[in-house]
Design a protein around this motif. Structure first.
Motif, short mmCIF file in Angstrom:
data_model
loop_
_atom_site.label_atom_id
_atom_site.label_comp_id
_atom_site.label_asym_id
_atom_site.label_seq_id
_atom_site.Cartn_x
_atom_site.Cartn_y
_atom_site.Cartn_z
N HIS A 11 0.84 -1.20 0.00
CA HIS A 11 0.00 0.00 0.00
C HIS A 11 0.87 1.26 0.00
O HIS A 11 0.62 2.20 -0.77
CB HIS A 11 -0.93 -0.01 1.22
N TYR A 59 -2.32 -2.28 -8.00
CA TYR A 59 -3.39 -1.36 -7.62
C TYR A 59 -4.73 -1.79 -8.22
O TYR A 59 -5.75 -1.86 -7.52
CB TYR A 59 -3.02 0.06 -8.06
N HIS A 62 -5.79 -5.22 -6.64
CA HIS A 62 -6.23 -5.03 -5.25
C HIS A 62 -7.65 -4.46 -5.21
O HIS A 62 -8.51 -4.96 -4.48
CB HIS A 62 -5.25 -4.11 -4.52
#
Length: 173
Positions: A11, A59, A62
């Motif tokens: 993250h 990204y 996820h």
């Protein structure tokens, strides 16, 4: 929800890349820059990602996993599909800033490649009898509509766009 330490690290790396993209040209951002901004070493970056593009793909993956986890039913009728597409567009709008950065850097092809792969995999698993080009039709439609919507700063009504997409699919059948 508790996350494993590696999830936080990923993250931080994703956020660092997008923060840097808001300040610098993508081609001028190095892995060292990303690692420094994320507060990790280069070795840690490479433990999780092979390249800057891998960060962007993570990204997308996820957010897709989070979206799928949040879906609590299988669509069975046209109205259900409108709801799903509305949810997809709502998530897109919520995350429009990273997409604007990708657009500015001319990296939209990463998004299209991701959509092509995700739709192809979904069709292979869930609709194997469909025409082999069908996943690319869906991916292309979502890509082009979402990019045009982004270019208008996502001002058009989500419900109208979702209905248009689903109507196009239903009229093609």
């Amino acid at each position: 929800m508790d996350y494993a330490p590696e999830e936080y690290t990923r993250h931080y790396i994703v956020q660092a890349l997008f923060k840097l993209m808001s300040e610098y040209r993508y081609d001028k951002i190095s892995v060292t820059d990303i690692a420094r901004k994320a507060g990790v070493g280069r070795a840690t970056f490479y433990r999780y990602f092979k390249s800057k593009e891998d960060v962007i793909l993570f990204y997308f993956a996820h957010n897709t996993r989070l979206f799928v986890r949040g879906q609590h039913y299988m669509p069975r009728c046209k109205e259900d599909y409108v709801k799903v597409v509305t949810d997809v567009l709502t998530l897109f709008e919520k995350n429009k800033e990273p997409f604007k950065l990708l657009r500015k850097a001319r990296l939209e092809y990463i998004y299209l490649d991701y959509l092509n792969g995700a739709f192809a995999e979904a069709f292979e698993n869930e609709h194997p009898a469909e025409h082999p080009y069908a996943p690319y039709l869906y991916a292309g439609m979502l890509f082009n509509v979402s990019m045009a919507w982004l270019d208008g700063d996502c001002r058009s009504e989500i419900g109208d766009i979702a209905a248009m997409i689903v109507n196009a699919i239903y009229s093609a059948q």
